[in-house]
Write a protein that holds these residues in place. Sequence first.
Motif, mmCIF file in Angstrom:
data_model
loop_
_atom_site.group_PDB
_atom_site.id
_atom_site.type_symbol
_atom_site.label_atom_id
_atom_site.label_comp_id
_atom_site.label_asym_id
_atom_site.label_seq_id
_atom_site.Cartn_x
_atom_site.Cartn_y
_atom_site.Cartn_z
ATOM 1 N N ASP A 1 -13.388 8.458 -0.554
ATOM 2 C CA ASP A 1 -14.149 8.516 -1.795
ATOM 3 C C ASP A 1 -15.549 9.050 -1.539
ATOM 4 N N GLY B 1 -4.388 -5.056 -8.469
ATOM 5 C CA GLY B 1 -5.254 -6.233 -8.506
ATOM 6 C C GLY B 1 -4.594 -7.523 -8.069
ATOM 7 N N LYS C 1 -3.346 9.757 -0.783
ATOM 8 C CA LYS C 1 -4.773 10.083 -0.725
ATOM 9 C C LYS C 1 -5.099 10.619 0.662
ATOM 10 N N GLU D 1 -1.072 -7.786 -6.638
ATOM 11 C CA GLU D 1 -0.911 -7.531 -5.211
ATOM 12 C C GLU D 1 -1.185 -8.805 -4.405
ATOM 13 N N SER E 1 -4.858 -1.152 -6.793
ATOM 14 C CA SER E 1 -4.931 -0.908 -8.237
ATOM 15 C C SER E 1 -4.110 -1.884 -9.070
ATOM 16 N N ASN F 1 0.808 -1.221 0.000
ATOM 17 C CA ASN F 1 0.000 0.000 0.000
ATOM 18 C C ASN F 1 0.839 1.268 0.000
ATOM 19 N N LYS G 1 0.651 4.185 -6.024
ATOM 20 C CA LYS G 1 -0.513 3.719 -6.778
ATOM 21 C C LYS G 1 -1.733 3.801 -5.863
ATOM 22 N N PRO G 2 -2.904 3.897 -6.429
ATOM 23 C CA PRO G 2 -4.105 3.793 -5.597
ATOM 24 C C PRO G 2 -4.195 2.407 -4.940
#
Length: 346
Positions: free
Chosen positions: A346, A33, A342, A36, A31, A23, A27-28
């Motif tokens: 969201d 997929g 971030k 990871e 992301s 994490n 990258k988000p």
Amino acid sequence: MPIPHISPTANSALSSALEHAINSKTKPLGSLGMLETLARQIGLIQQSTQLALHQPAIIVFAADHGVVAEGISAYPQSVTWQMVENFLGNGAAINVFARQNDSTLYIVDAGVNHDFGPRDGLLDRKQGPGTRNFAKEPAMSREQCLAAMQAGMDLVASLGGNVLGFGEMGIGNTTAAAALMHKLTGTPVADCVGAGTGLSKEGVRHKQQVIEAAVAHHAAVDEPLDVLATFGGFEIAMMAGAMLKAAERRMILLIDGFIVSSALLVAARLQPAILDYCVFSHCSDENGHRQLLASLGARPLLHLDLRLGEGTGSALALPLLHAAVNFMREMATFASAQVSEKSTPD
């Protein structure tokens, strides 16, 4: 023959450290997929956040099957040894894919009905000139089955590296694999049987009938090793043993298609924790493989409509293993790249 003990890879502290490392990359969240997921799995197998792949190899186990006498294959049994010759001549798909992915390729005669003589590049572990016809009698004695498994264990014990892909060659072995799947999962035979090397619809129905009759003939067989001895092949038994030893050594196991998955099914019935070490390369186009993967709780990396065997799916999945390892090793973190993370939901 003692069955290798396989320890589960679960480790909560390491899992948290791997999650944090993944994490922290630029990258988000989530992301990358399945890469990871793959990185987490490799880290747990290797017990480290510093992932590495060393000397990836693929082993192709070849053997013949007595059940071919029942007319269950579109090809004659002689194709097994002819394809082994093709492997040795570097002319098969697995040769191409292993070479392009810098993987060492081992070809093993586990029980081909042919005398190759001493040959460069061929590992002679022949257990016999193929199995017996399981429509009439057990394919192997329990002792032969255990000897084949031990040969697979010994072979893996002699290898270096930490990534091992599995492949096979053997006319008739989709019939053996379907019988193993039916006996060990309870899936109806009709849902286990496919076209193999290219049977017609009538041929598939005949293959199903042969398996159903054989299962009825051996109705009392239930325990996994006895099921393997009764319906399996020398290459399937050798793979099961090799898989168990590879997992004991904390290697990454790259699982190919339907036949390789049937060998894993047996190994998993003996040591369920082996599944922690398995990367499922693809979902085969062979009927039954999707359900077999589901029974193993597997999520395959690729869906390419392959049904060749030979370990081709294992070779094609290798770049994804490298990608999972390399993003962990080489990708910048938010802190090192001075990229803002971030800050709002969201």
